[in-house]
Enzyme design. Structure first.
Site, short mmCIF file in Angstrom:
data_model
loop_
_atom_site.label_atom_id
_atom_site.label_comp_id
_atom_site.label_asym_id
_atom_site.label_seq_id
_atom_site.Cartn_x
_atom_site.Cartn_y
_atom_site.Cartn_z
N THR A 104 109.27 91.88 15.30
CA THR A 104 108.07 92.21 15.74
C THR A 104 108.44 93.54 16.85
O THR A 104 107.43 93.87 17.26
CB THR A 104 107.50 91.13 16.66
OG1 THR A 104 108.45 90.62 17.46
CG2 THR A 104 107.00 89.91 15.55
N CYS A 105 109.53 93.60 17.28
CA CYS A 105 109.98 94.52 18.45
C CYS A 105 109.78 95.79 17.68
O CYS A 105 109.56 96.85 18.29
CB CYS A 105 111.20 94.49 19.01
SG CYS A 105 111.19 92.83 19.86
N ALA A 106 109.96 96.04 16.31
CA ALA A 106 109.94 97.07 15.68
C ALA A 106 108.77 97.30 14.50
O ALA A 106 108.57 98.34 13.89
CB ALA A 106 111.27 97.34 14.77
#
Length: 1506
Positions: free
Chosen positions: A1472-1474
């Site tokens: 989710t961070c990318a």
């Protein structure tokens, strides 16, 4: 972090970083009897290994010197011990007849050593000893394992020691490696050869070229996987950096293969191929023959296909611009290229680029050094090469003459080109393009006009008002643009005098030429004189005469300008005397009949606008004015076509403004005794004016008179063009000493200021010193520094104390910074009073040190409940003590010093540039004491308080039209025609925004007077103009350009017109532009962090808040997933005022970063919607519940959340739970502001009325319908009945028999309790029955309880919490809908094209992969709730940011997930961070849908490592 991924075993992770071994690299076709299956290698693994050591941390395929994963934890210095190296070298030379096992062992150990070391660790590496045996072993045909490891060792050696490439080439490695590629036996050996050649070519390009490397790597490129293909073309790109002239034939052989590679789907591969072709073209640019040969190989066709087929989306901006530049370089010297480009309809491609959505960004500010890589510049340069310019450096240039012959021999080329390019060139200039782009476009238009026949010319301009365009250009100050425009006018008059004479008069071209002749003396003073009477360009930029030439001129080279000092004046007089004689102009009737009629009508309107002697006379005068107004508006819409020039000359904008303001426009004054009558007249006239403008004779909004007038005003504003974009040249962030506002070292540039005492002021002393002033400093900061030093009231002891206090402050900051860098960031920002914004609104916040001011600026829940606040008065409200003047002109203290200096210089220079001279000049500021202001008893219309007149006589609830002002809330010159246009645009936008309320008021009046008798007829049907129509494209583009300037990006300081227009008329700018402006001016720079260091160099903290995506300080906070609300309270207590970006990590979960943080803001926004908090209407036990993504017990609010009214009793009884509600609104305000500041998305459906409250707009009875339609409709009908009662009483008729829908009011059995809230008593005697007599009182109290006093405490708490994070005033440039978009993002549906354009596919997938096609079809078919779940699964939030998928940062990326088992058994996983989705290659679309829906449903609620 990843969802839905099993934790990897430790040994598996070590495997990825382990050095190469024999068993892992068996040859593809080895005859070994014990051959294991080949090691499966994913695209991602190959990508890692292809580049050796990656520049990105953690990407290296070889590990690193400090890797802990490698067994034994080797130290690099120990790895390369002499004894070990000697053993390795001996093993390389050993041939014991055992099948090369000793050599394999030695090679394996050598690869291991080299893969973990850098050059500094192997400085004594004996290259001459190692390289020869490696080259020999690389050709060891009998053992493919030896070959493979030997070539790998060469690769690692080049990677660890780049200087070794020379020795490797010298010992004959290139023929060996190329031979392996030209006769492939083992694919893995060939792939390793590619990697080795790529490393060698970085340092030894020419030897590689001469050894035939290009042919070797390209011959069988189709046999290699994608990642190896990338390595191959990277090798060619390295070789093409240096191409000797005698090697052209070698390179030419590769061009067809490279051109065919441009059609491949892999974007990285295509970009590298494009770089190869660009470099080849650069090297051959001096030879027409070589360029012709390039063209014959199909380079133009393939490049055009790539550019035209959405290349701007798939390619990087640099590559896309490079391809356009390639075509331009070919067209410069190759006639074959010119012919080919015309045959392939190049004009249609160029038109598409210029009209694309990215055109504005590319035509924005670009430094002269960056022009070569800018798309629009390259397009315009290409166009100028295809149609040779009329003015040339070499008049008899054979290439240019040959291009002319092509146009003459084949006029269809010119016809098509001019039809496509001339209109779009006009459009580009009208968007507010900078001077270079404008000059290029005018040059193209001039060339088209010069070479075209009259018939072609007429056909080219049929859809363009070329006369108006030229008139606008003649108002510009740049001499190059002026001269070319005059030449174009001359050409048009030569070819089509009968067509253009009347048009030039009507559109103001003749008027503009007369004006240009008057200002030539002033223009000539602004350029330097030269001995040969030519102009000389500035040192800061190239002369425009040479900007688009084919010859290459250094940007720093000063070159003589083509223009003579009197060129413009001579040409203008020639045109005037030849084509625009008095006889010719008079014969065409200088002014049209429509303009003359309008002038007469406006004059009558102006003469009678405020004449009123008696009551009857006033009534008759208003009737006459209304008729005149109708005639004026009718002429605008129905008369003959009126040009923009005629509209401005008629003065209609000022006349309308005078009419609406009852003659007080600009003066804005009236006697207090006449105030009530004046206000009533204004309201009555505005109601008449709005009813005329909002009338809709047709079915669509564009038939409304408001839309007609709006278009005229927008054209006028664009034509006047009084808002220059100020460019900075050569700006770089560097450490500079500053005295004001705080002593220290700043990254911001500084102005050098010399304060000069005005002699006649005896109250002040002299201050003779030059000081450095930070660019963002306000005049308050200057006064704060100077006043203690020049005031004679301060004795020497006080001055010393002030200096000591300043030193103590600096020391204190130093001490704090040593303890906590993060805290210093906050304290410096507040104590030093530095603001990176150039806007007044931010300057007002420069107040007290954080340690003192923070507690006072925060309202506690108790203070909000009691209606008190201990907030101290702002220092900004203190009266100024000094005034400052520059060159005899008093400076406006509301601006920054930088803005004041800019405005002073803009008036003196036609091409104001902020360059080295601007920063080195010493500005003499004269200071003197402030004079006491004279008493002024005037009343401004916009300062009128609420008046009971509206209640008693007119039916208006209060002063609810904030746009009805006597003057704009800005300091733009009121005598300028632009001010009149802006004033009327403000009126029209307010009229459009409040159209429902205006029409409702009109219906209420009609009901009161008996013209409407049915309550159902009160419903107003509104046909408003779309908000986007109020955006002025030219001003919007100028603001975008200004915000692209490096100085603005770094400091946030802009010319004053940006802030002035944003404060007065924010609707002139698009939402996107205002969004950027908001972040830039509220939180500081959008690019780099501006660090400040104090004199000892200890501080490294930012003076400005920065955009969340610019790398700002991050603050990690641990959150309990089971108690989100409590965690939010603690988070805001600690970090609400923090300048850093919050980052969330959940307890007992390893995930942290963007994904968990986005999910936290989603979860906490859901917490605020739960039943039981008593915050919202609908939060009642009998109101039911609604569901959000499977959860229950949420407030039922079909029209959006709006605060529940709470009564305010005189004692403490009956308020149980109210303090908790206040605390919740206080927390909500902080969270909303923090979400906006950090760029997070909330999933909370506020009502439109609540957004209006956030924007500090007054609510009225009409707004109740948006939160409770039934209650709102009933209250509106009751109000109509009240108005009817008033009217009857005013004419002495009986009103006691008035009924509500055939029933008396008393029979409705209403009491004085708030509908829907039986515990909310409106009166102490709540059981009192409502009747026709007290109906007005009842309506007033219900409305007040619903949108007034009943929610005031909650709203005050929300605002107080919001203001703790940043000022609420900053978001008032947005509308309600835009604020919802800013806070809650987008929820639009997706179409297939949008998905393909804004999703990246990599590591095994392309846009055409079957798995990808199925995936796109599935997510396109998702229902709303499924789409929300998918977004939350991938990004952490169920909504997209403003701008949708295109604005998602980082972009959504879909890659192939390689499973150890059957793909159909695996689940998708995400980072989710990318925004990174790992999707297995499922066997069918149905299987993918099942697994995807299962993952997004069951994969929520936790973050784990993959």
């Amino acid at each position: 972090m990843d969802r839905n991924r099993k934790r990897e075993a430790a040994d598996e992770r070590s495997q990825e970083k382990r050095a190469c071994s024999l068993s892992e690299f068996r040859p593809c076709s080895s005859t070994s009897s014990s051959q294991p299956p080949p090691h499966p290698q994913t695209d991602s693994e190959m990508e890692s290994s292809s580049s050796g050591r990656s520049d990105r941390a953690g990407d290296s395929g070889y590990g690193s010197c400090d890797s802990d994963d490698f067994a034994g934890g080797y130290d690099s210095r120990n790895l390369v011990g002499r004894g070990r190296l000697q053993r390795v070298f001996s093993g390389l030379l050993l041939d014991d007849g055992s099948g090369g096992s000793a050599q394999l062992a030695a090679l394996t150990e050598l690869c291991e050593v080299l893969s973990f070391c850098m050059e500094d660790a192997v400085g004594y590496f004996p290259l001459e000893t190692v390289v020869p045996p490696l080259v020999k072993l690389a050709s060891h045909e009998s053992n493919p394992d030896v070959m493979l490891l030997a070539i790998r060792a060469v690769t690692y050696l080049c990677d660890a020691m780049p200087r070794s490439a020379e020795a490797i080439v010298r010992h004959g490695a290139l023929p060996v490696l190329c031979g392996k590629l030209l006769a492939i036996e083992y694919l893995d050996v060939a792939e390793q050869c590619l990697q080795a050649l790529e490393k060698i070519s970085r340092k030894q390009a020419v030897p590689c070229l001469q050894a035939g490397t290009i042919a070797a790597v390209l011959t069988y490129i189709d046999f290699f996987p994608t990642n190896s293909q990338r390595v191959a073309v990277s090798t060619v790109a390295n070789v093409c950096k240096k191409l000797p002239p005698d090697c052209s034939s070698i390179v030419m052989e590769s061009v067809p293969i490279l051109c065919s590679l441009l059609q491949y789907e892999d974007h990285k591969l295509v970009e590298t191929v494009a770089a190869c072709l660009v470099r080849m073209t650069d090297c051959f640019a001096g030879s027409s023959e070589l360029l012709d040969e390039l063209c014959k190989h199909g380079i133009i066709q393939k490049s055009l296909n790539l550019i035209a087929n959405d290349g701007h989306r798939s390619l990087s901006r640099a590559t896309y611009s490079g391809l356009i530049g390639l075509l331009r370089k070919l067209a410069t010297s190759s006639l074959v290229a010119v012919q080919t480009l015309f045959e392939h309809n190049i004009s249609r491609t160029l038109m598409g680029i210029l009209m694309g959505s990215d055109m504005l960004r590319d035509s924005a500010y670009v430094s002269v050094q960056d022009m070569q890589t800018n798309q629009v510049y390259e397009v315009l340069k290409l166009a100028n090469q295809l149609i040779p310019p009329v003015l040339r450096d070499v008049p008899d240039d054979q290439i240019e003459l040959a291009k002319e012959k092509i146009l003459v021999d084949q006029p269809n080329f010119l016809h098509q080109f001019s039809t496509d390019i001339l209109p779009v060139s006009v459009q580009v200039v009208n968007t507010g393009a900078n001077a270079y782009v404008c000059y290029a476009c005018v040059s193209i238009i001039n060339s088209i006009a010069y070479f075209s026949t009259p018939d072609i010319l007429l056909d080219s301009i049929k859809s363009t008002n070329i006369s108006s365009f030229l008139a606008g250009l003649l108002s510009r100050k740049d001499p190059h643009v002026l001269f070319l425009t005059l030449k174009t006018v001359e050409v048009l008059m030569q070819k089509l005098p009968a067509v253009f004479l009347s048009s030039f008069i009507k559109e103001g071209v003749v008027y503009a030429i007369d004006a240009a002749l008057l200002v030539q003396e002033k223009c000539s003073d602004s350029v330097s004189e030269h001995s040969d009477d030519h102009m000389v360009v500035r040192d800061t930029s190239r002369c425009m005469c040479h900007s688009f030439n084919s010859s290459r001129v250094s940007a720093s080279e000063s070159k003589t300008c083509r223009l003579q000092k009197d060129s413009i004046e001579s040409l203008a007089r020639h045109i005037k005397t030849t084509y625009f004689t008095h006889e010719a102009v008079d014969s065409e009737m200088g002014f049209t009949e429509t303009l003359q009629k309008l002038k007469i009508l406006c004059s009558v309107l102006n003469d009678n606008v405020d004449s009123c002697s008696t009551s009857d006379g006033c009534h008759q005068n208003e009737e006459n004015l209304t008729q005149i107004l109708l005639q004026v508006m009718r002429e605008l819409s129905e008369g003959e076509s009126m040009s923009t020039f005629e509209f401005i000359e008629s003065g209609i904008a000022r006349f309308l403004a005078c009419y609406v303001s009852n003659g007080k426009y600009l003066s804005g004054t009236t006697h207090a005794i006449d105030l009530s009558g004046h206000i009533l007249t204004v309201l009555k006239r505005f109601q008449i004016f709005s009813s005329i403008c909002l009338s809709n004779p047709g079915q669509s909004w564009d038939n409304m008179l408001l839309a007609v007038l709006l278009k005229k005003l927008q054209n006028a504003l664009s034509s006047l063009d009084n808002f220059p974009v100020i460019l900075s040249h050569g700006f770089k962030l560097r450490n500079t000493y500053t005295d004001i506002p705080v002593r220290g070292i700043t990254k911001n540039p500084c102005l050098r200021v010399h304060f000069v005492h005005q002699n006649e002021d005896t109250n002040l002393s002299d201050f003779d010193s030059v000081v450095n002033v930070d660019i963002s400093s306000s005049f308050d900061a200057l006064e704060g520094y100077l006043w203690p030093k020049v005031s004679k009231g301060n004795n020497e002891h006080q001055t010393e104390s002030a200096d000591k206090k300043a030193d103590d402050t600096t020391s204190g900051i130093k001490h704090v910074s040593e303890k906590s860098p993060i805290e210093t960031h906050t304290n410096i920002s507040q104590e030093s009073c530095i603001s990176n914004s150039a806007e007044v609104s931010r300057q007002e916040e420069q107040c007290l040190p954080a340690v003192d001011s923070s507690p006072k600026q925060t309202m506690s829940a108790k203070e909000v409940t009691e209606g008190t606040s201990s907030a101290s008065p702002s220092i900004g409200s203190a009266k100024p003590k000094l005034t400052f003047s520059l060159r005899g002109k008093q400076l406006d203290s509301s601006r920054t010093l930088y803005q004041a200096v800019l405005e002073e210089q803009i008036a003196a220079e036609f091409d104001m540039v902020v360059g080295s001279k601007f920063w080195s000049e010493v500005y003499k500021l004269t200071y003197k004491s402030v004079e006491e202001p004279k008493a002024n008893d005037s009343e401004m219309l916009n300062c009128v308080p609420q008046s009971s007149v509206f209640w008693n006589k007119h039916g208006f609830s209060d002063w609810k039209y904030p746009f009805l002002l006597a003057e704009l809330p800005c300091k733009i010159d009121k005598l300028n025609a632009s001010y009149d246009v802006l004033f009327m645009l403000k009126i029209l936008e307010g009229m459009n925004h409040y159209s429902f309320q205006l029409l409702t008021d009109e219906r209420l009046d009609a009901f009161a007077e008996g013209r409407i008798e049915n309550f159902d007829d009160l419903k107003a049907i509104v046909s408003s103009v779309p908000q986007v129509e109020f955006v002025n494209s030219k001003l919007n583009d100028k603001l975008e350009q200004q915000m692209q300037d490096p100085l603005v990006l770094a400091t946030g300081c802009m010319p004053s017109w940006c802030g002035q227009l944003m404060a007065a008329c924010p609707f002139l700018f698009s939402f996107e532009a205002r969004w950027k402006y908001f972040y830039l001016t509220t939180f500081g720079s959008l690019s780099q962090q501006n660090n400040i260091q104090h004199l000892d160099g200890s501080g490294t903290n930012s003076l400005s808040d920065r955009h969340p995506y610019s790398g700002s300080l991050r603050k990690k906070f641990i959150v309990n997933r089971n108690n989100i609300l409590e965690s939010a309270v603690k988070m805001m207590e600690l970090h609400a005022q923090s300048k850093g970006t919050l980052e969330v990590e959940y307890t007992e979960e390893v995930g942290t970063g963007l994904g968990p943080t986005m999910e936290f803001f989603t979860l906490v926004s859901h917490e605020f919607q739960k039943v039981g908090l008593d915050m919202w209407r609908g939060d009642l036990s009998y109101a039911g519940i609604r569901t959000i993504d499977g959860c229950s017990e949420f407030v039922l609010a079909p029209f959006g959340l709006f605060p529940r009214p709470w009564s305010t009793p005189t004692d403490d009884s009956g308020v149980a739970g109210f303090p908790e509600v206040i605390k919740m609104f206080l927390l909500l305000g902080k969270l909303v502001a923090k979400a906006i500041r950090d760029g997070r998305i909330l999933d909370i459906p506020f009502s439109r009325a609540f957004y209006k409250i956030i924007l500090e707009q007054e609510l009225s009875i009409c707004d109740i319908q948006s939160i409770d339609p039934e209650l709102g409709r009933t209250m509106l009908e009751f109000q109509a009945l009240v108005n009817r009662k008033r009217f009857l009483e005013s004419i002495s008729e009986d009103s006691s028999n008035l009924c509500y829908r055939n029933a008396s009011v008393k029979d409705l059995c209403l009491d004085f309790t708030l509908p829907g809230f039986p515990d909310y008593a409106l009166l102490s005697e709540s059981t009192k029955t409502v009747n026709i007599v007290n109906l007005e009182e009842y309506v007033t109290m219900v409305v007040d309880a619903t949108i007034g006093s009943g929610i005031s405490k909650q709203i005050d708490a929300f605002k107080s919490g919001f203001n703790e994070v940043f000022p609420l005033k900053a978001i008032q440039i947005f509308t309600e809908d835009e604020l919802e978009r800013l806070l809650c993002g987008e929820q639009d549906c997706w179409d297939f094209t949008e998905l393909v354009n804004h999703i990246n596919f990599d590591h095994g997938y392309t846009a055409s992969s079957p798995t990808v096609v199925s995936f796109l079809e599935i997510i396109q078919e998702l229902e709303r709730d499924e789409r929300r779940a998918f977004l939350q699964f991938v990004t952490g939030s169920p909504r997209l940011p403003p701008g949708g998928l295109a604005a998602l940062k980082p972009k959504l990326t879909v890659v192939r997930k390689h499973s150890s088992c059957d793909a159909d058994m695996d689940l998708p996983s995400v980072m989710t961070c990318a925004n990174y989705l790992k999707l297995p290659p499922y066997s069918s679309k149905e299987k993918m849908r099942h697994k995807l829906l299962y993952a997004i449903t069951e994969g929520q609620g936790s973050f784990h490592l993959s």
